[in-house]
Design a protein around this motif. Structure first.
Motif, PDB file in Angstrom:
ATOM      1  N   HIS A  27      -4.596  -1.129  -7.045  1.00  0.00           N
ATOM      2  CA  HIS A  27      -5.553  -1.059  -5.950  1.00  0.00           C
ATOM      3  C   HIS A  27      -6.361  -2.338  -5.796  1.00  0.00           C
ATOM      4  CE1 HIS A  27      -5.589   3.639  -5.926  1.00  0.00           C
ATOM      5  NE2 HIS A  27      -4.490   3.123  -5.402  1.00  0.00           N
ATOM      6  N   LYS A  28      -6.578  -3.049  -6.890  1.00  0.00           N
ATOM      7  CA  LYS A  28      -7.357  -4.295  -6.822  1.00  0.00           C
ATOM      8  C   LYS A  28      -6.689  -5.334  -5.929  1.00  0.00           C
ATOM      9  CE  LYS A  28      -9.307  -3.767 -11.477  1.00  0.00           C
ATOM     10  NZ  LYS A  28      -9.294  -4.295 -12.876  1.00  0.00           N
TER      11      LYS A  28
ATOM     12  N   ARG B 203      -2.227   7.707   2.171  1.00  0.00           N
ATOM     13  CA  ARG B 203      -3.335   8.313   1.437  1.00  0.00           C
ATOM     14  C   ARG B 203      -3.027   9.759   1.055  1.00  0.00           C
ATOM     15  NH1 ARG B 203      -8.198  11.147   1.559  1.00  0.00           N
ATOM     16  NH2 ARG B 203      -9.999  10.008   0.727  1.00  0.00           N
TER      17      ARG B 203
ATOM     18  N   ARG C 171     -10.763  10.186  -8.249  1.00  0.00           N
ATOM     19  CA  ARG C 171     -10.869   8.801  -8.678  1.00  0.00           C
ATOM     20  C   ARG C 171     -10.975   7.800  -7.523  1.00  0.00           C
ATOM     21  NH1 ARG C 171      -8.665   7.398 -13.960  1.00  0.00           N
ATOM     22  NH2 ARG C 171      -8.333   9.270 -15.217  1.00  0.00           N
ATOM     23  N   TYR C 172     -10.219   8.051  -6.444  1.00  0.00           N
ATOM     24  CA  TYR C 172     -10.090   7.019  -5.398  1.00  0.00           C
ATOM     25  C   TYR C 172     -10.397   7.512  -3.992  1.00  0.00           C
ATOM     26  CZ  TYR C 172      -7.117   5.444  -9.300  1.00  0.00           C
ATOM     27  OH  TYR C 172      -6.623   5.117 -10.542  1.00  0.00           O
TER      28      TYR C 172
ATOM     29  N   TRP D  58      -6.422  12.262  -7.987  1.00  0.00           N
ATOM     30  CA  TRP D  58      -6.430  11.039  -7.165  1.00  0.00           C
ATOM     31  C   TRP D  58      -7.680  11.021  -6.272  1.00  0.00           C
ATOM     32  CZ3 TRP D  58      -6.855   9.283  -2.262  1.00  0.00           C
ATOM     33  CH2 TRP D  58      -6.450   7.958  -2.021  1.00  0.00           C
TER      34      TRP D  58
ATOM     35  N   LEU E 155      -2.574   2.438 -11.197  1.00  0.00           N
ATOM     36  CA  LEU E 155      -3.251   2.408  -9.897  1.00  0.00           C
ATOM     37  C   LEU E 155      -4.548   1.607  -9.951  1.00  0.00           C
ATOM     38  CD1 LEU E 155      -2.683   6.079  -8.668  1.00  0.00           C
ATOM     39  CD2 LEU E 155      -1.532   3.995  -7.877  1.00  0.00           C
ATOM     40  N   ASP E 156      -5.253   1.661 -11.071  1.00  0.00           N
ATOM     41  CA  ASP E 156      -6.466   0.857 -11.204  1.00  0.00           C
ATOM     42  C   ASP E 156      -6.147  -0.622 -10.998  1.00  0.00           C
ATOM     43  OD1 ASP E 156      -8.042   3.056 -11.676  1.00  0.00           O
ATOM     44  OD2 ASP E 156      -8.079   2.827 -13.861  1.00  0.00           O
TER      45      ASP E 156
ATOM     46  N   THR F   8       0.853  -1.183   0.000  1.00  0.00           N
ATOM     47  CA  THR F   8       0.000   0.000   0.000  1.00  0.00           C
ATOM     48  C   THR F   8       0.889   1.232   0.000  1.00  0.00           C
ATOM     49  OG1 THR F   8      -1.872   1.088   1.123  1.00  0.00           O
ATOM     50  CG2 THR F   8      -0.165   0.115   2.531  1.00  0.00           C
TER      51      THR F   8
ATOM     52  N   GLY G 235      -7.327  -1.574  -1.766  1.00  0.00           N
ATOM     53  CA  GLY G 235      -7.209  -0.201  -2.235  1.00  0.00           C
ATOM     54  C   GLY G 235      -8.367   0.680  -1.817  1.00  0.00           C
ATOM     55  N   LYS G 236      -9.136   0.248  -0.807  1.00  0.00           N
ATOM     56  CA  LYS G 236     -10.262   1.040  -0.306  1.00  0.00           C
ATOM     57  C   LYS G 236      -9.869   1.843   0.931  1.00  0.00           C
ATOM     58  CE  LYS G 236     -13.051  -0.720  -3.385  1.00  0.00           C
ATOM     59  NZ  LYS G 236     -13.500   0.112  -4.537  1.00  0.00           N
TER      60      LYS G 236
ATOM     61  N   TRP H 146      -2.812   6.394 -13.783  1.00  0.00           N
ATOM     62  CA  TRP H 146      -4.159   5.944 -13.386  1.00  0.00           C
ATOM     63  C   TRP H 146      -4.396   4.502 -13.828  1.00  0.00           C
ATOM     64  CZ3 TRP H 146      -4.107   9.396 -10.151  1.00  0.00           C
ATOM     65  CH2 TRP H 146      -3.856  10.733 -10.448  1.00  0.00           C
TER      66      TRP H 146
END
Length: 387
Positions: A242-243, A194, A384-385, A381, A238-239, A191, A249-250, A235
């Motif tokens: 994060h999975k 943030r 998107r997240y 960021w 990161l997509d 990770t 990635g939450k 992006w």
């Protein structure tokens, strides 16, 4: 006796910087500044996310009181942008004297914002007696490509590095491409802090630099058209990342301290810090195992100088100058660079340092993008997240 600005030089400076400066703050003799500073309290707005840093500033306060009668009050802030907002509000309200902030720890976008809004006192940096000790081979006159013009004094060298436990992860990822492969092979183990917390944003900038092979556009002010094209690989990365990241990635660590704690607890395999020697001070305080090590990606470590500055309306501008001059002294820089205390790489020539500060670890350097990219990346960021 080291002289400060002449009356003529001061007048030119005031008009050229559009700052409402108090002429009494620019004494013609350093002893006069020290005399003005005696009894003053300096409210120092600085990041307080590290106990090592906090303890160092407590030591500095003690020494300043003993030597100069100056009290250093550490105002703990999560993000110095909060202080920038406060100063802009004071400027708008016409509060040009007696401000609530006397000294700030800044660099990058926050410096540019304060400079552009004429929120800074100075120039003062090269008038400090301790300026003679500064290593001029370092980029101490620019901040994320923005000329400092003496409005801030260099304090230390920062480099983005990763920490791993060599017993559980002997061969850590050497690139962000390898990091994605590792995350896919071992889900929920990697990770980053943030954003807009600066360690998290620094990771994003490092990713972008490597993924675009340091696109030349990153060294220039960002434009909307450039931003979309240049950041597209970030992006996409990161997509995917994060999975398979920690907690899908939450959720993200709040900063480097939580990152290091998660590493020590065995929840993640890599922590991040902007101090290449932080691992040593963390080991000394029992926060990390002796088997932990710091390293940089093969492309290099995102690197910058961090600085100290004084707001234009500081109530204790003389005390702030004395405090900054002390923090740039060989005594203070040697203690700050001690790997068992803070380990922050010094901005002084090594000839003036003692102990482990003479040999603090540094990695291959990668320059910061233009500061305008930082806010743009953080905004996208969050869009998107961030929810």
């Amino acid at each position: 006796m080291k002289k400060l600005l002449s009356t003529v030089g001061l007048a030119a400076t005031v008009f050229s910087t559009s700052s409402l400066l108090s002429t009494s703050a620019f004494a013609t003799d350093w002893q006069e500044i020290e005399a003005q500073a005696e009894g003053q309290t300096v409210y120092f707005h600085a990041w307080g996310g590290s106990q090592e840093i906090n303890r160092y500033l407590q030591w500095a306060d003690t020494r300043l009181q003993q030597q100069y009668g100056v009290t250093l009050k550490h105002v703990n802030v999560t993000d110095i942008a909060e202080t920038t907002t406060r100063l802009i509000a004071e400027k708008a309200a016409g509060k040009n004297t007696g401000g609530s902030v006397d000294m700030v720890w800044i660099n990058g976008e926050n410096f540019k914002s304060m400079k552009d809004n004429a929120l800074l006192f100075g120039p003062f940096a090269e008038s400090l007696p301790s300026w003679q000790y500064v290593d001029k081979s370092l980029p101490v006159d620019v901040d994320f490509s923005e000329p400092t013009e003496g409005l801030e004094a260099p304090w230390g060298v920062g480099q983005l590095v990763f920490i791993h436990d060599s017993e559980s992860l002997y061969n850590p990822p050497q690139s962000f491409s390898e990091m994605l492969s590792y995350a896919k092979a071992y889900p929920n183990r990697l990770t980053y802090p943030r954003p807009p917390e600066f360690h998290g944003t620094s990771v994003l900038k490092s990713m972008l630099i490597e993924l675009t092979d340091n696109d030349p556009a990153l060294a220039k002010p960002v434009s909307e058209a450039q931003f979309d094209a240049v950041t597209a690989p970030l992006w996409k990365y990161l997509d995917e990342f994060h999975k398979v990241a920690w907690r899908g990635g939450k959720q993200f660590p709040a900063g480097t301290s939580e990152s290091i704690q998660l590493l020590d607890d065995g929840q993640i395999d890599l922590a991040v810090t902007f101090n290449p020697n932080a691992v040593y001070s963390a080991q000394a305080s029992g926060k990390l195992e002796e088997s932990t090590k710091a390293y940089a990606m093969q492309y290099g470590a995102l690197s910058n100088i961090h600085f100290l500055a004084i707001p234009w309306n500081a109530k204790s501008s003389a005390g702030a100058q004395v405090a900054i001059n002390f923090l740039l002294s060989p005594e203070a820089q040697s203690r700050k660079g001690d790997i068992n205390i803070w380990g922050d790489p010094s901005v002084l020539s090594s000839d003036y340092l003692t102990g482990s500060a003479q040999n603090t670890q540094q990695f291959k350097s990668v320059a910061e993008p233009h500061p305008s990219w930082q806010a743009a990346i953080e905004k996208e960021w969050l869009k998107r997240y961030g929810s």
